[in-house]
Design a protein around this motif. Structure first.
Motif, PDB file in Angstrom:
ATOM      1  N   LEU A   1       7.611  10.766   2.020  1.00  0.00           N
ATOM      2  CA  LEU A   1       7.459  11.731   0.924  1.00  0.00           C
ATOM      3  C   LEU A   1       7.485  13.171   1.415  1.00  0.00           C
ATOM      4  O   LEU A   1       7.793  14.088   0.646  1.00  0.00           O
ATOM      5  CB  LEU A   1       6.164  11.460   0.164  1.00  0.00           C
ATOM      6  N   ASN A   2       7.166  13.390   2.681  1.00  0.00           N
ATOM      7  CA  ASN A   2       7.241  14.739   3.232  1.00  0.00           C
ATOM      8  C   ASN A   2       8.680  15.198   3.445  1.00  0.00           C
ATOM      9  O   ASN A   2       8.930  16.393   3.624  1.00  0.00           O
ATOM     10  CB  ASN A   2       6.488  14.811   4.560  1.00  0.00           C
TER      11      ASN A   2
ATOM     12  N   VAL B   1       3.553   5.444   6.438  1.00  0.00           N
ATOM     13  CA  VAL B   1       4.998   5.455   6.204  1.00  0.00           C
ATOM     14  C   VAL B   1       5.317   6.187   4.910  1.00  0.00           C
ATOM     15  O   VAL B   1       6.238   7.012   4.847  1.00  0.00           O
ATOM     16  CB  VAL B   1       5.544   4.010   6.164  1.00  0.00           C
ATOM     17  N   GLY B   2       4.536   5.880   3.857  1.00  0.00           N
ATOM     18  CA  GLY B   2       4.766   6.552   2.586  1.00  0.00           C
ATOM     19  C   GLY B   2       4.597   8.050   2.686  1.00  0.00           C
ATOM     20  O   GLY B   2       5.396   8.824   2.135  1.00  0.00           O
ATOM     21  N   GLY B   3       3.550   8.498   3.385  1.00  0.00           N
ATOM     22  CA  GLY B   3       3.332   9.933   3.538  1.00  0.00           C
ATOM     23  C   GLY B   3       4.453  10.613   4.299  1.00  0.00           C
ATOM     24  O   GLY B   3       4.903  11.707   3.934  1.00  0.00           O
ATOM     25  N   PHE B   4       4.948   9.969   5.364  1.00  0.00           N
ATOM     26  CA  PHE B   4       6.045  10.546   6.145  1.00  0.00           C
ATOM     27  C   PHE B   4       7.314  10.671   5.299  1.00  0.00           C
ATOM     28  O   PHE B   4       7.981  11.712   5.302  1.00  0.00           O
ATOM     29  CB  PHE B   4       6.317   9.682   7.370  1.00  0.00           C
TER      30      PHE B   4
ATOM     31  N   PHE C   1      11.611  13.308   1.700  1.00  0.00           N
ATOM     32  CA  PHE C   1      12.534  12.837   0.654  1.00  0.00           C
ATOM     33  C   PHE C   1      11.785  12.722  -0.674  1.00  0.00           C
ATOM     34  O   PHE C   1      10.589  12.978  -0.748  1.00  0.00           O
ATOM     35  CB  PHE C   1      13.132  11.479   1.038  1.00  0.00           C
ATOM     36  N   TRP C   2      12.517  12.295  -1.715  1.00  0.00           N
ATOM     37  CA  TRP C   2      11.876  12.095  -3.018  1.00  0.00           C
ATOM     38  C   TRP C   2      11.234  10.714  -3.055  1.00  0.00           C
ATOM     39  O   TRP C   2      11.454   9.870  -2.182  1.00  0.00           O
ATOM     40  CB  TRP C   2      12.910  12.307  -4.126  1.00  0.00           C
ATOM     41  N   TRP C   3      10.411  10.451  -4.078  1.00  0.00           N
ATOM     42  CA  TRP C   3       9.575   9.259  -4.089  1.00  0.00           C
ATOM     43  C   TRP C   3      10.383   7.961  -4.019  1.00  0.00           C
ATOM     44  O   TRP C   3       9.927   6.959  -3.454  1.00  0.00           O
ATOM     45  CB  TRP C   3       8.673   9.243  -5.331  1.00  0.00           C
ATOM     46  N   GLY C   4      11.589   7.926  -4.576  1.00  0.00           N
ATOM     47  CA  GLY C   4      12.374   6.692  -4.577  1.00  0.00           C
ATOM     48  C   GLY C   4      12.753   6.216  -3.185  1.00  0.00           C
ATOM     49  O   GLY C   4      13.053   5.018  -2.980  1.00  0.00           O
ATOM     50  N   ALA C   5      12.722   7.123  -2.204  1.00  0.00           N
ATOM     51  CA  ALA C   5      13.105   6.744  -0.841  1.00  0.00           C
ATOM     52  C   ALA C   5      12.143   5.733  -0.228  1.00  0.00           C
ATOM     53  O   ALA C   5      12.524   4.985   0.680  1.00  0.00           O
ATOM     54  CB  ALA C   5      13.187   7.998   0.036  1.00  0.00           C
ATOM     55  N   ILE C   6      10.891   5.676  -0.711  1.00  0.00           N
ATOM     56  CA  ILE C   6       9.948   4.719  -0.141  1.00  0.00           C
ATOM     57  C   ILE C   6      10.365   3.284  -0.446  1.00  0.00           C
ATOM     58  O   ILE C   6       9.919   2.348   0.234  1.00  0.00           O
ATOM     59  CB  ILE C   6       8.510   4.967  -0.636  1.00  0.00           C
ATOM     60  N   PHE C   7      11.219   3.098  -1.451  1.00  0.00           N
ATOM     61  CA  PHE C   7      11.745   1.771  -1.750  1.00  0.00           C
ATOM     62  C   PHE C   7      13.139   1.556  -1.145  1.00  0.00           C
ATOM     63  O   PHE C   7      13.453   0.451  -0.681  1.00  0.00           O
ATOM     64  CB  PHE C   7      11.812   1.564  -3.269  1.00  0.00           C
ATOM     65  N   LEU C   8      13.948   2.580  -1.138  1.00  0.00           N
ATOM     66  CA  LEU C   8      15.321   2.431  -0.640  1.00  0.00           C
ATOM     67  C   LEU C   8      15.371   2.183   0.861  1.00  0.00           C
ATOM     68  O   LEU C   8      16.345   1.612   1.358  1.00  0.00           O
ATOM     69  CB  LEU C   8      16.144   3.670  -0.993  1.00  0.00           C
ATOM     70  N   ILE C   9      14.315   2.583   1.615  1.00  0.00           N
ATOM     71  CA  ILE C   9      14.314   2.289   3.047  1.00  0.00           C
ATOM     72  C   ILE C   9      14.199   0.783   3.314  1.00  0.00           C
ATOM     73  O   ILE C   9      14.454   0.332   4.439  1.00  0.00           O
ATOM     74  CB  ILE C   9      13.169   3.019   3.775  1.00  0.00           C
ATOM     75  N   ASN C  10      13.846  -0.006   2.278  1.00  0.00           N
ATOM     76  CA  ASN C  10      13.802  -1.460   2.450  1.00  0.00           C
ATOM     77  C   ASN C  10      15.190  -2.077   2.527  1.00  0.00           C
ATOM     78  O   ASN C  10      15.353  -3.187   3.063  1.00  0.00           O
ATOM     79  CB  ASN C  10      13.058  -2.109   1.275  1.00  0.00           C
ATOM     80  N   LEU C  11      16.203  -1.401   1.977  1.00  0.00           N
ATOM     81  CA  LEU C  11      17.521  -2.014   1.845  1.00  0.00           C
ATOM     82  C   LEU C  11      18.161  -2.355   3.183  1.00  0.00           C
ATOM     83  O   LEU C  11      18.649  -3.490   3.367  1.00  0.00           O
ATOM     84  CB  LEU C  11      18.437  -1.105   1.019  1.00  0.00           C
TER      85      LEU C  11
ATOM     86  N   THR D   1       0.795  -1.229   0.000  1.00  0.00           N
ATOM     87  CA  THR D   1       0.000   0.000   0.000  1.00  0.00           C
ATOM     88  C   THR D   1       0.827   1.278   0.000  1.00  0.00           C
ATOM     89  O   THR D   1       0.274   2.357  -0.189  1.00  0.00           O
ATOM     90  CB  THR D   1      -0.921   0.024   1.241  1.00  0.00           C
ATOM     91  N   VAL D   2       2.150   1.168   0.214  1.00  0.00           N
ATOM     92  CA  VAL D   2       2.958   2.369   0.378  1.00  0.00           C
ATOM     93  C   VAL D   2       2.998   3.227  -0.877  1.00  0.00           C
ATOM     94  O   VAL D   2       3.139   4.448  -0.812  1.00  0.00           O
ATOM     95  CB  VAL D   2       4.392   1.989   0.819  1.00  0.00           C
ATOM     96  N   LEU D   3       2.840   2.595  -2.047  1.00  0.00           N
ATOM     97  CA  LEU D   3       2.958   3.343  -3.299  1.00  0.00           C
ATOM     98  C   LEU D   3       1.760   4.250  -3.555  1.00  0.00           C
ATOM     99  O   LEU D   3       1.858   5.199  -4.337  1.00  0.00           O
ATOM    100  CB  LEU D   3       3.139   2.367  -4.471  1.00  0.00           C
ATOM    101  N   ASN D   4       0.625   3.973  -2.897  1.00  0.00           N
ATOM    102  CA  ASN D   4      -0.582   4.743  -3.180  1.00  0.00           C
ATOM    103  C   ASN D   4      -0.388   6.236  -2.956  1.00  0.00           C
ATOM    104  O   ASN D   4      -0.896   7.065  -3.720  1.00  0.00           O
ATOM    105  CB  ASN D   4      -1.736   4.244  -2.308  1.00  0.00           C
ATOM    106  N   VAL D   5       0.349   6.626  -1.898  1.00  0.00           N
ATOM    107  CA  VAL D   5       0.507   8.051  -1.589  1.00  0.00           C
ATOM    108  C   VAL D   5       1.516   8.726  -2.514  1.00  0.00           C
ATOM    109  O   VAL D   5       1.616   9.953  -2.526  1.00  0.00           O
ATOM    110  CB  VAL D   5       0.948   8.248  -0.121  1.00  0.00           C
ATOM    111  N   ALA D   6       2.284   7.929  -3.279  1.00  0.00           N
ATOM    112  CA  ALA D   6       3.283   8.506  -4.183  1.00  0.00           C
ATOM    113  C   ALA D   6       2.742   8.734  -5.582  1.00  0.00           C
ATOM    114  O   ALA D   6       3.479   9.206  -6.459  1.00  0.00           O
ATOM    115  CB  ALA D   6       4.517   7.597  -4.249  1.00  0.00           C
ATOM    116  N   ILE D   7       1.467   8.429  -5.819  1.00  0.00           N
ATOM    117  CA  ILE D   7       0.906   8.539  -7.169  1.00  0.00           C
ATOM    118  C   ILE D   7       1.042   9.949  -7.740  1.00  0.00           C
ATOM    119  O   ILE D   7       1.468  10.111  -8.898  1.00  0.00           O
ATOM    120  CB  ILE D   7      -0.563   8.066  -7.161  1.00  0.00           C
TER     121      ILE D   7
END
Length: 509
Positions: A179-180, A174-177, A182-192, A48-54
């Motif tokens: 994106l407030n 988490v996605g909203g926080f 960092f840029w949108w790619g950070a929602i994936f890089l936090i998985n690393l 669901t995290v990607l929904n807020v980055a649309i």
């Protein structure tokens, strides 16, 4: 050959002391549970995290509506289609090994997604993450069944279930926080860092286990189950946007039925099937399966409709809507992490726990349907009731599914559990959404039968008010249809489990 010898990795044979200690559970089982729950939480957040980055993706990648839909759906489509295959691979080739592969694939896919420069690259990366996610979701539950004693399994599964609910609800937050800041790619890089930490912990602490029987892979079964489930999930995903009677949805549904029928026939003909058809002759398994589908039916359908109501009718943004639906997940987390849900389930027994859990969920649906117009308090009450019902019923049903399947098939059991949860969620969205749309279409012009289209075409505040009132009426009708279905299904599941328990007691005596 004993069940315990089947479960050991072929690399070495346990000595007598290890075999005698095995029933006590793994010495670091709670640490291992924490590790695999952290990895699982990351996988669930990405549902669901990607929904807020649309909006960001639409602006920065010049992504079309179709691109956005595939960015979201590629992950869930691949993950859902591969759950049974992933569980079977974990049983056959080693659960620790598949957990490592899943973490590696998920981390690599997250890196590729975070660095993607085009919609096509992001869609491909999300599909790769879905492969890793399928391996992780099935293997984590299978490992829980291996490292905990039967007495501890209900509480461990309760914690595992709470993490599921937390991940489902926390994605938009988490996605909203992120994106407030960092840029949108950070929602994936936090998985690393989570993937790296998980890999290190799995290598160091998780014991290897596998089923030494049936090493020959069921390749045709894997292909048929993957194609059939992917087609079914795609039909469910496409239904709301294209219409449930559209050619695309009907064709995809027909393909799913034919392919899954062929899968069932094939599995009944081979000596070591991926999914043993005899499982469905077990009344305990059948009752738990029915309850699991219906509890995800109620939760998934209600949240899908309520999220639309909060955003389109009350005007909240995705992050605000996520905050207002979070009490459901927080209730599950509070009851299961503290062990309250497990204690009540132990006192009540499996059948009564499921009946009470489904009754609470049905009450929550009625509360949202009848009290939403009186402010957020009625919605809050409904969410808490649904959360309490989920906390009580969901772990019990997951344990009933897993414990009714041979221990050496734990991966397949986890795949069944995940597949049915996905199916129930999609069924709730489809059925309750169809009821809402039918009611809504009867109250607004046919030319603008969807809520966003109707609101966009409204010429005045009064017309917008009539449109939102129609949607609220549709929401009430759909939830009042769903509530008795959930309650009746819970009673049927409880009755089946009660009969199975009496039959087991008769056989033991």
């Amino acid at each position: 050959m004993t069940a315990s010898s089947q479960e050991q990795t072929p690399d070495r044979t346990p000595d007598r002391g290890e075999r005698s200690q095995q029933p006590q559970g793994h010495s670091r089982r709670w640490l291992i549970l924490g590790v695999i729950c952290l990895a699982q939480l990351t996988v669930l957040l990405d549902n669901t995290v990607l929904n807020v980055a649309i909006p960001s993706l639409t602006r920065e990648m010049d992504a079309s509506t179709a691109d956005i839909q595939w960015m979201i759906n590629a992950y869930s489509l691949v993950q859902s289609g591969l759950l049974l295959t992933a569980g079977n691979a974990a049983d056959r080739y080693g659960r620790k090994r598949m957990l490592i592969v899943g973490l590696a694939l998920f981390g690599a896919g997250s890196l590729a997604a975070g660095l993607a420069e085009s919609p096509g690259q992001l869609i491909a990366a999300r599909a790769g993450m879905g492969v890793g996610g399928a391996l992780l979701l099935t293997t984590t539950l299978a490992v829980v069944m291996q490292i905990f004693t039967p007495e501890e399994q209900p509480r461990a599964i309760g914690i595992w279930s709470a993490v599921n609910s937390l991940g489902f609800a926390a994605g938009p937050l988490v996605g909203g926080f992120v994106l407030n800041h960092f840029w949108w790619g950070a929602i994936f890089l936090i998985n690393l860092p989570v993937a790296v930490l998980g890999l290190a912990a799995v290598v160091a602490y998780v014991p290897e286990s596998r089923n030494r029987q049936g090493d020959r892979p069921d390749l045709l079964g894997a292909v048929l189950s993957t194609l059939g489930m992917a087609a079914l999930v795609y039909a469910i995903i496409s239904g709301p946007g294209h219409g449930w009677t559209s050619g695309r949805v009907l064709t995809t549904t027909a393909v799913a039925v034919v392919v899954l029928g062929a899968f069932a026939y094939w599995e009944s003909r081979i000596p070591h099937p991926m999914l043993d058809p005899h499982f469905f002759r077990n009344r305990r398994f059948t009752g738990a399966v029915g309850g699991l589908v219906l509890i995800t039916f109620g939760m998934g359908g209600a949240l899908f409709l309520l999220t639309q109501y909060l955003q389109f009718v009350l005007g909240y943004g995705p992050l605000e809507a996520g905050l207002r639906t979070a009490p459901m997940a927080l209730t599950v987390v509070a009851l299961n992490f503290t062990g309250v849900g497990t204690k009540w389930a132990a006192k009540l027994g499996t059948p009564l726990s499921i009946a009470l859990g489904m009754a609470l969920m049905a009450g929550g649906l009625v509360s949202i349907a009848t009290l939403t117009g009186h402010g957020y308090a009625g919605t809050l009450l409904g969410l808490v009731l649904i959360g309490a019902g989920t906390a009580l019923g969901s772990p019990v049903m997951a344990h009933a599914v897993m414990s009714s399947i041979p221990r050496e098939k734990a991966g397949v059991g986890a795949g069944i559990n995940g597949t049915l949860a996905e199916f129930g969620h999609g069924l709730g969205v489809a059925v309750l959404g169809a009821v809402l749309n039918a009611r809504f279409a009867a109250l607004v012009p046919v030319a603008a039968s969807s809520l966003p289209a109707a609101l966009a075409a409204a010429d005045s505040a009064g017309e917008r008010g009539r449109i939102t009132d129609a949607f609220s009426s549709g929401l009430e009708t759909s939830l009042l249809v769903g509530a008795p279905a959930v309650l009746l299904g819970g009673l049927v599941a409880a009755a089946l489990l009660h009969r199975a328990g009496r039959a087991d007691s008769g056989e033991k005596s």
